[in-house]
Design a protein around this motif. Sequence first.
Motif, PDB file in Angstrom:
ATOM      1  N   ILE A 114     126.608  30.498  70.580  1.00  0.00           N
ATOM      2  CA  ILE A 114     127.734  29.678  71.005  1.00  0.00           C
ATOM      3  C   ILE A 114     127.207  28.286  71.342  1.00  0.00           C
ATOM      4  O   ILE A 114     126.337  28.133  72.200  1.00  0.00           O
ATOM      5  CB  ILE A 114     128.436  30.295  72.232  1.00  0.00           C
ATOM      6  N   PHE A 115     127.719  27.275  70.652  1.00  0.00           N
ATOM      7  CA  PHE A 115     127.312  25.892  70.883  1.00  0.00           C
ATOM      8  C   PHE A 115     128.342  25.230  71.786  1.00  0.00           C
ATOM      9  O   PHE A 115     129.539  25.283  71.517  1.00  0.00           O
ATOM     10  CB  PHE A 115     127.169  25.151  69.551  1.00  0.00           C
ATOM     11  N   CYS A 116     127.860  24.625  72.866  1.00  0.00           N
ATOM     12  CA  CYS A 116     128.728  24.033  73.871  1.00  0.00           C
ATOM     13  C   CYS A 116     128.434  22.548  74.025  1.00  0.00           C
ATOM     14  O   CYS A 116     127.290  22.121  73.918  1.00  0.00           O
ATOM     15  CB  CYS A 116     128.503  24.698  75.227  1.00  0.00           C
ATOM     16  N   GLY A 117     129.467  21.805  74.290  1.00  0.00           N
ATOM     17  CA  GLY A 117     129.325  20.375  74.548  1.00  0.00           C
ATOM     18  C   GLY A 117     130.604  19.859  75.158  1.00  0.00           C
ATOM     19  O   GLY A 117     131.525  20.621  75.441  1.00  0.00           O
ATOM     20  N   THR A 118     130.662  18.551  75.361  1.00  0.00           N
ATOM     21  CA  THR A 118     131.894  17.938  75.843  1.00  0.00           C
ATOM     22  C   THR A 118     132.434  17.057  74.730  1.00  0.00           C
ATOM     23  O   THR A 118     131.663  16.392  74.033  1.00  0.00           O
ATOM     24  CB  THR A 118     131.663  17.100  77.115  1.00  0.00           C
ATOM     25  N   ALA A 137     131.839  27.243  68.575  1.00  0.00           N
ATOM     26  CA  ALA A 137     131.663  26.048  69.399  1.00  0.00           C
ATOM     27  C   ALA A 137     132.739  26.004  70.476  1.00  0.00           C
ATOM     28  O   ALA A 137     133.884  26.380  70.230  1.00  0.00           O
ATOM     29  CB  ALA A 137     131.734  24.796  68.531  1.00  0.00           C
ATOM     30  N   TYR A 138     132.340  25.554  71.657  1.00  0.00           N
ATOM     31  CA  TYR A 138     133.268  25.428  72.774  1.00  0.00           C
ATOM     32  C   TYR A 138     133.151  24.051  73.391  1.00  0.00           C
ATOM     33  O   TYR A 138     132.050  23.568  73.657  1.00  0.00           O
ATOM     34  CB  TYR A 138     132.995  26.487  73.852  1.00  0.00           C
ATOM     35  N   ASP A 139     134.299  23.447  73.656  1.00  0.00           N
ATOM     36  CA  ASP A 139     134.362  22.180  74.365  1.00  0.00           C
ATOM     37  C   ASP A 139     134.457  22.512  75.847  1.00  0.00           C
ATOM     38  O   ASP A 139     135.471  23.040  76.307  1.00  0.00           O
ATOM     39  CB  ASP A 139     135.572  21.370  73.912  1.00  0.00           C
ATOM     40  N   LEU A 140     133.393  22.239  76.588  1.00  0.00           N
ATOM     41  CA  LEU A 140     133.355  22.594  78.008  1.00  0.00           C
ATOM     42  C   LEU A 140     134.420  21.874  78.824  1.00  0.00           C
ATOM     43  O   LEU A 140     134.834  22.373  79.869  1.00  0.00           O
ATOM     44  CB  LEU A 140     131.960  22.313  78.578  1.00  0.00           C
ATOM     45  N   GLN A 141     134.882  20.724  78.347  1.00  0.00           N
ATOM     46  CA  GLN A 141     135.951  20.024  79.066  1.00  0.00           C
ATOM     47  C   GLN A 141     137.241  20.825  79.036  1.00  0.00           C
ATOM     48  O   GLN A 141     138.096  20.658  79.896  1.00  0.00           O
ATOM     49  CB  GLN A 141     136.190  18.643  78.460  1.00  0.00           C
ATOM     50  N   LYS A 142     137.377  21.702  78.055  1.00  0.00           N
ATOM     51  CA  LYS A 142     138.585  22.525  77.951  1.00  0.00           C
ATOM     52  C   LYS A 142     138.411  23.895  78.594  1.00  0.00           C
ATOM     53  O   LYS A 142     139.384  24.583  78.860  1.00  0.00           O
ATOM     54  CB  LYS A 142     138.965  22.694  76.482  1.00  0.00           C
ATOM     55  N   VAL A 143     137.158  24.300  78.831  1.00  0.00           N
ATOM     56  CA  VAL A 143     136.864  25.632  79.350  1.00  0.00           C
ATOM     57  C   VAL A 143     136.607  25.615  80.853  1.00  0.00           C
ATOM     58  O   VAL A 143     137.116  26.451  81.589  1.00  0.00           O
ATOM     59  CB  VAL A 143     135.644  26.244  78.604  1.00  0.00           C
ATOM     60  N   VAL A 144     135.813  24.647  81.323  1.00  0.00           N
ATOM     61  CA  VAL A 144     135.434  24.565  82.735  1.00  0.00           C
ATOM     62  C   VAL A 144     136.467  23.706  83.474  1.00  0.00           C
ATOM     63  O   VAL A 144     136.798  22.607  83.019  1.00  0.00           O
ATOM     64  CB  VAL A 144     134.023  23.936  82.872  1.00  0.00           C
TER      65      VAL A 144
END
Length: 168
Positions: A114-118, A137-144
Motif C-alpha cells: 500500500i503506497f501512501c502520500g498526501t 494507493a491511499y491519500d492520507l489527507q482523505k483517510v486520516v
Amino acid sequence: MEHLVRDPACRNRVYYLKAEGMEATFKAMVTLRAKMVEKWIRRVKRDFLDTATIKFVGLDCEFTDPRKKKVGEEQRAAVLQLSLASETLVFQMIHADIKVPQALKDFLEDGNIIFCGTAIGNDLKKLRLEGIRITSAYDLQKVVPNPTTKTTPSLYDLANHTIGTNLE
C-alpha cells in the motif's frame, strides 16, 4: 542534490539523519542509478516488507518545471521518493541512467504493498505517464482526520500528529 548530475563520478549519496528527540536514525539514499534503486528495493523487501503483515510505503513525486515545458507537453515525474521504517529512497528519474527500472515498476505495481502520500492523485497520474500503474494507493489527507486548522494538512502535519513529533 543537483551535484549528482554535475559530477558523473558521483551518482549516489547516502545521508544519515537523526531528528531531535527521536531514537531512530533515518537513512536516505539519493541516486541516479537504476542498480542502486534495485538494491534498495531488495534490501527493504528483505529487511521490512517480507515479514510485515501489512505493507505500507510512503510515496511522493516532484515534477518537471511547468514553466519549462513545450506547448502541449505534460509535466512529468522528475523525482520519486519512497519511504518506509527508517529507509528513504530519492530517485532522480529525470537524470537517471534508466528512467524506470523494471524492478521499480514491479515494486510500485505490487498490489500487496500500500503506497501512501498526501494529495497522491497527481503523483499517480504523472507516474502513469511513465508506464507505472499503482493500484494500491491511499491519500492520507482523505483517510486520516485533519489534526490541524489548515484546510489541507501536509504530510508533516499528519506525521507529527500521528507519531507525536515536531518535524519541520
